[in-house]
Scaffold this motif. Structure first.
Motif, PDB file in Angstrom:
ATOM      1  N   PHE A 341       0.856  -1.182   0.000  1.00 47.63           N
ATOM      2  CA  PHE A 341       0.000   0.000   0.000  1.00 47.63           C
ATOM      3  C   PHE A 341       0.894   1.235   0.000  1.00 47.63           C
ATOM      4  CE2 PHE A 341      -2.277   3.460   2.062  1.00 47.63           C
ATOM      5  CZ  PHE A 341      -3.509   3.424   1.418  1.00 47.63           C
ATOM      6  N   VAL A 342       0.743   2.090  -1.032  1.00 53.41           N
ATOM      7  CA  VAL A 342       1.599   3.255  -1.198  1.00 53.41           C
ATOM      8  C   VAL A 342       0.763   4.516  -1.033  1.00 53.41           C
ATOM      9  CG1 VAL A 342       3.224   4.460  -2.692  1.00 53.41           C
ATOM     10  CG2 VAL A 342       3.070   1.953  -2.789  1.00 53.41           C
ATOM     11  N   MET A 343       1.118   5.325  -0.034  1.00 55.33           N
ATOM     12  CA  MET A 343       0.453   6.611   0.177  1.00 55.33           C
ATOM     13  C   MET A 343       1.194   7.673  -0.617  1.00 55.33           C
ATOM     14  SD  MET A 343      -0.603   8.536   3.718  1.00 55.33           S
ATOM     15  CE  MET A 343       1.069   8.613   4.369  1.00 55.33           C
ATOM     16  N   ASP A 344       0.457   8.459  -1.376  1.00 56.92           N
ATOM     17  CA  ASP A 344       1.071   9.401  -2.307  1.00 56.92           C
ATOM     18  C   ASP A 344       1.121  10.808  -1.700  1.00 56.92           C
ATOM     19  OD1 ASP A 344       1.549  10.770  -5.112  1.00 56.92           O
ATOM     20  OD2 ASP A 344       1.609   8.620  -5.500  1.00 56.92           O
ATOM     21  N   ASP A 345       1.177  11.804  -2.540  1.00 60.14           N
ATOM     22  CA  ASP A 345       1.407  13.199  -2.166  1.00 60.14           C
ATOM     23  C   ASP A 345       0.334  13.713  -1.201  1.00 60.14           C
ATOM     24  OD1 ASP A 345       2.348  15.779  -2.125  1.00 60.14           O
ATOM     25  OD2 ASP A 345       2.154  16.126  -4.281  1.00 60.14           O
ATOM     26  N   GLY A 346       0.753  14.601  -0.255  1.00 61.60           N
ATOM     27  CA  GLY A 346      -0.183  15.276   0.617  1.00 61.60           C
ATOM     28  C   GLY A 346      -0.114  14.862   2.069  1.00 61.60           C
ATOM     29  N   TRP A 347       0.841  14.034   2.441  1.00 62.76           N
ATOM     30  CA  TRP A 347       0.899  13.526   3.820  1.00 62.76           C
ATOM     31  C   TRP A 347       1.745  14.396   4.748  1.00 62.76           C
ATOM     32  CZ3 TRP A 347       5.784  12.400   5.614  1.00 62.76           C
ATOM     33  CH2 TRP A 347       6.778  12.181   4.661  1.00 62.76           C
ATOM     34  N   PHE A 348       2.399  15.433   4.235  1.00 64.32           N
ATOM     35  CA  PHE A 348       3.441  16.130   4.994  1.00 64.32           C
ATOM     36  C   PHE A 348       3.195  17.638   5.002  1.00 64.32           C
ATOM     37  CE2 PHE A 348       4.408  15.483   0.589  1.00 64.32           C
ATOM     38  CZ  PHE A 348       4.768  16.731   0.135  1.00 64.32           C
ATOM     39  N   ASP A 366      -2.597  17.719  11.384  1.00 63.48           N
ATOM     40  CA  ASP A 366      -4.049  17.695  11.297  1.00 63.48           C
ATOM     41  C   ASP A 366      -4.548  16.408  10.653  1.00 63.48           C
ATOM     42  OD1 ASP A 366      -4.203  20.264  12.412  1.00 63.48           O
ATOM     43  OD2 ASP A 366      -3.956  21.207  10.443  1.00 63.48           O
ATOM     44  N   ARG A 367      -3.764  15.871   9.742  1.00 65.22           N
ATOM     45  CA  ARG A 367      -4.184  14.666   9.026  1.00 65.22           C
ATOM     46  C   ARG A 367      -3.692  13.391   9.703  1.00 65.22           C
ATOM     47  NH1 ARG A 367      -3.357  16.532   2.684  1.00 65.22           N
ATOM     48  NH2 ARG A 367      -5.070  18.046   2.691  1.00 65.22           N
ATOM     49  N   PHE A 368      -2.553  13.483  10.344  1.00 64.69           N
ATOM     50  CA  PHE A 368      -1.965  12.324  11.025  1.00 64.69           C
ATOM     51  C   PHE A 368      -1.547  12.761  12.426  1.00 64.69           C
ATOM     52  CE2 PHE A 368      -1.380  11.795   6.478  1.00 64.69           C
ATOM     53  CZ  PHE A 368      -1.862  10.504   6.272  1.00 64.69           C
ATOM     54  N   PRO A 369      -2.516  12.919  13.323  1.00 63.71           N
ATOM     55  CA  PRO A 369      -2.216  13.477  14.651  1.00 63.71           C
ATOM     56  C   PRO A 369      -1.231  12.648  15.453  1.00 63.71           C
ATOM     57  CG  PRO A 369      -4.461  12.608  14.547  1.00 63.71           C
ATOM     58  CD  PRO A 369      -3.945  12.640  13.146  1.00 63.71           C
ATOM     59  N   ASP A 370      -1.158  11.375  15.202  1.00 62.05           N
ATOM     60  CA  ASP A 370      -0.210  10.511  15.909  1.00 62.05           C
ATOM     61  C   ASP A 370       0.925  10.064  14.997  1.00 62.05           C
ATOM     62  OD1 ASP A 370      -1.675  10.499  18.385  1.00 62.05           O
ATOM     63  OD2 ASP A 370      -3.130   9.182  17.391  1.00 62.05           O
ATOM     64  N   GLY A 371       1.171  10.822  13.907  1.00 68.04           N
ATOM     65  CA  GLY A 371       2.214  10.451  12.972  1.00 68.04           C
ATOM     66  C   GLY A 371       1.775   9.334  12.048  1.00 68.04           C
ATOM     67  N   LEU A 372       2.737   8.745  11.364  1.00 64.35           N
ATOM     68  CA  LEU A 372       2.442   7.693  10.393  1.00 64.35           C
ATOM     69  C   LEU A 372       2.328   6.309  11.026  1.00 64.35           C
ATOM     70  CD1 LEU A 372       4.869   8.731   7.503  1.00 64.35           C
ATOM     71  CD2 LEU A 372       2.470   9.362   7.802  1.00 64.35           C
ATOM     72  N   GLY A 373       2.740   6.188  12.270  1.00 58.09           N
ATOM     73  CA  GLY A 373       2.788   4.877  12.913  1.00 58.09           C
ATOM     74  C   GLY A 373       1.490   4.108  12.898  1.00 58.09           C
TER      75      GLY A 373
END
Length: 697
Positions: A341-348, A366-373
């Motif tokens: 599973f590959v997450m593309d642009d917009g995560w950072f 705002d999108r990943f309040p606990d990071g990518l973990g």
């Protein structure tokens, strides 16, 4: 150890390099640098000596040179009128170089043998080494050159090689041209008298031309005829200049850079060119392609692996991604059988559109309040590995990085800068920029269970500023960072992407595991893009997605089965919005992915045979063969006059034996498949089929 007699010296000043299917012979029969004697079918030593004794052009006029079209590394001075492979200037303005007779050396390593011819300039402190290398079991000759300066000089041109092609009537050039969304289009044209130039000034390999070409006598086919082909293993600016000379000889000079000067060397300085690779085949374009594919598998860092089925979330969520919608898509992807599973642009950063955030490579809180973990752990629990998109060479002016380091981008002081896609390019050739870039990527990979990185680059450099070697430094900087990351994170796999297929070459394939051929995922268009790609590069390196219909670029509406069958002829990926697919579509996708997993060892590691071209047939077909298994792909792109697609003839099969259709159990003599072929019953627009044949023991 290398195979015996890969490099021989049958007589003083004559050297023979041998591959399993060819021979390459050079001699010192010219003025100073070697001349090409033979490149083609294998010859013994006695024949090589006899060929070296053939006099050049006895009817030569006084206006012509006996050296033009014959020299392996011509300079730009002396009795030469063709374009040079080497041009230097000393501080006093001298441009002439003449070489003392070479000192030869043959060295061998694990699976290779190399001829080195070392030259000293007659009056100046300059040395030239021409390198020729052959590899066990591969029909390639690698060539490159090294300059060592004992005094300051300007290198205006230093090509990897000058390839001198045998004289043939009706020389024809095959090249891969294109643009964004239409890369690697096959072009075949008679070589005109004079110069024909290919190349890129776009920082990378570029979409307009791929650094590969082939020459034949105009009569070679997919399965027969002599073909000479050349590639450059380089991911920066480059050129290939082919020249049909007045004496009808054809020479091709291939190298890095696109305008002079190429480098300034101080006393003690050295310059080594990228490697250029040559392949001769007497089995037509198909035979040449299979030789290139075997070589690419040798070059690729994980060429022996089988690549997973991936899902990429870009087309489903665009910039509007967050942890919740990525989790939902991951559930869907796992359910249909995806393995990565590959997450593309917009995560950072503040990356909510393409105006901001590039350069700020920390998860958007705002999108990943606990990071990518949490997302990565959930993807892993679903039985998939996790991958991520990055664009490391870029920065938005609206970013913390740019505000802290505005001097890190390419720009000409005092002049307005040019922005494309609202972004600028970082000067990766600067050590501090390269160190920063490597640092955040290393931290990202060290801190997370990431198995795959999609490395993108969405604009070329403009306004590079002063200095002759910026493009070379940029490419070498990218290489160095990738090499370090692979060394420190050996389990991570990388994909090269550059606005689609703008960085597809043997240089990047030595550092990445696959490449993205084009942003155009329309299956009908991909038949053409993938055919051109296959002339030089293997299916194992070619990422191919199934996306939604109608396609975002073309609007074509094609059946899901047709789209899958096109993508299944490479490294299969899915890029559509799975939430919008119907239950029936997801069920069909799961079945097709299951089939792909059965056939992918043959697709990714087998030998390709192009059976019918999409350029000349509305029913293109190809096959992959590996051991006792053959996978045949057939498509009917456009139905005409009620005519069904003709069977796909498998003329490459050995003449004896019996083959079994793995799905139906039907058996066929090999002779039947060779003469009649596989009839898939395609009779309507966008019908398609995959047939798996296994040889009965």
């Amino acid at each position: 150890m290398p195979e015996a007699d890969q490099v021989t010296r049958p007589a003083p000043g004559i050297w023979v390099l041998r591959t399993p299917g060819s021979a390459y012979v050079v001699s010192t029969g010219g003025e100073d640098v070697p001349v090409a004697v033979h490149w083609g079918a294998g010859v013994d030593d006695a024949t090589a000596v006899a060929l070296a004794a053939v006099p050049p052009d006895p009817q030569r006029a006084s206006w012509e040179s006996p050296l033009d079209g014959r020299e392996e590394y011509p300079s730009d001075s002396g009795l030469r009128f063709a374009e040079p492979a080497l041009a230097v200037r000393f501080p006093d303005g001298q441009r002439t170089v003449r070489w003392q007779p070479p000192v030869d050396e043959v060295v061998a390593g694990d699976g290779w043998s190399e001829l080195r011819l070392r030259f000293h300039e007659l009056t100046r402190q300059l040395r030239l080494t021409l390198h020729y290398r052959v590899l066990d079991g591969l029909d390639v000759v690698e060539r490159w050159a090294t300059l060592d300066a004992g005094e300051p000089l300007e290198v205006r041109r230093a090509d990897s090689a000058a390839w001198c092609l045998p004289r043939r009537d009706g020389q024809r050039l095959s090249s891969l041209h294109g643009r964004w969304g239409a890369e690697t289009q096959v072009q075949r044209t008679t070589l005109p008298a004079g110069r024909t130039g290919l190349g890129s000034r776009r920082t990378t390999t570029g979409p307009a031309h791929n650094p590969w070409f082939a020459v034949d006598d105009g009569a070679a086919s997919e399965t027969a005829g002599e073909v000479w082909s050349v590639a450059l293993a380089w991911s920066g600016t480059w050129h290939a200049d082919l020249e049909v000379l007045p004496n009808h000889r054809v020479t091709a000079r291939v190298g890095a850079g696109h305008e002079e000067p190429l480098a300034h060397l101080d006393a003690g300085g050295s310059f080594t060119t990228p490697v250029s690779v040559g392949v001769f085949s007497d089995g037509g374009f198909g035979g040449a392609s299979r030789a290139w594919h075997r070589y690419a598998h040798h070059v690729m860092p994980s060429g022996g692996e089988t690549r997973p089925v991936l899902y990429n979330s870009w087309e489903a969520t665009g910039f509007q991604l967050d942890e919740a919608n990525q989790l939902a898509l991951a559930e869907r992807a796992a359910a249909i059988g995806c393995e990565l599973f590959v997450m593309d642009d917009g995560w950072f950063g503040k990356r909510v559109d393409d105006h901001a955030g590039l350069g700020d490579w920390t998860p958007n809180p705002d999108r990943f309040p606990d990071g990518l973990g949490p997302l990565i752990k959930h993807v892993t629990r679903l039985g998939m590995r996790f991958g991520i998109w990055v664009e490391p060479e870029m920065v938005n002016p609206d970013s913390d990085l740019y505000r802290a380091h505005p001097d890190w981008v390419y720009a000409t002081p005092g002049y307005p800068r040019h922005e494309l896609r609202n972004q600028l390019v970082l000067d990766v050739g600067r050590p501090e920029v390269a160190e920063w870039l490597h640092g955040w990527l290393d931290a990202l990979l060290s801190g997370h269970d990431i198995a795959f990185v999609k490395w993108d680059m969405n604009r070329p450099v403009t306004d590079p500023g002063p200095g002759p070697q910026w493009a070379q430094r940029h490419a070498e900087g990218v290489y160095t960072i990738l090499d370090r990351l692979r060394r420190d994170h050996p389990g991570v796999r990388f994909e090269s992407c550059a606005s689609g297929g703008s960085r597809v070459d043997l240089g990047i394939l030595a550092r990445t595991d696959q490449v993205w051929p084009s942003d155009n995922t329309d299956a009908a268009d991909r038949l053409h893009i993938q055919e051109g790609f296959s002339l030089a590069y293997p299916a194992r390196a070619m990422t191919a997605w199934v996306t939604d219909a109608p396609n975002f670029l073309t609007g074509h509406r094609l059946p899901l089965r047709f789209r899958f069958h096109v993508a299944m002829s490479g490294v299969l990926g899915v890029g559509g919005d799975l939430n919008a697919w119907t239950a029936d579509e997801r069920a069909e996708a799961a079945q097709l992915i299951a089939l792909y997993k059965q056939i992918r060892p043959v697709v990714q590691h087998g030998e390709l045979h192009r059976l019918r071209s999409p350029r000349t047939s509305t029913a293109p077909a190809l096959a992959y063969a590996r051991g006792d298994e053959v996978v045949v792909f057939q498509w009917l792109h456009r139905h005409r006059f009620g005519e069904p697609a003709p069977p796909a003839r498998l003329a490459f099969l050995p003449p004896d034996g019996t083959w079994v259709d793995a799905e139906t159990g039907a058996t066929f003599p090999a002779g039947y498949l060779r003469v009649h072929g596989v009839d898939a019953g395609l009779s309507r627009d966008h019908d398609s089929a995959v047939t798996v044949l296994r040889r009965r023991s």
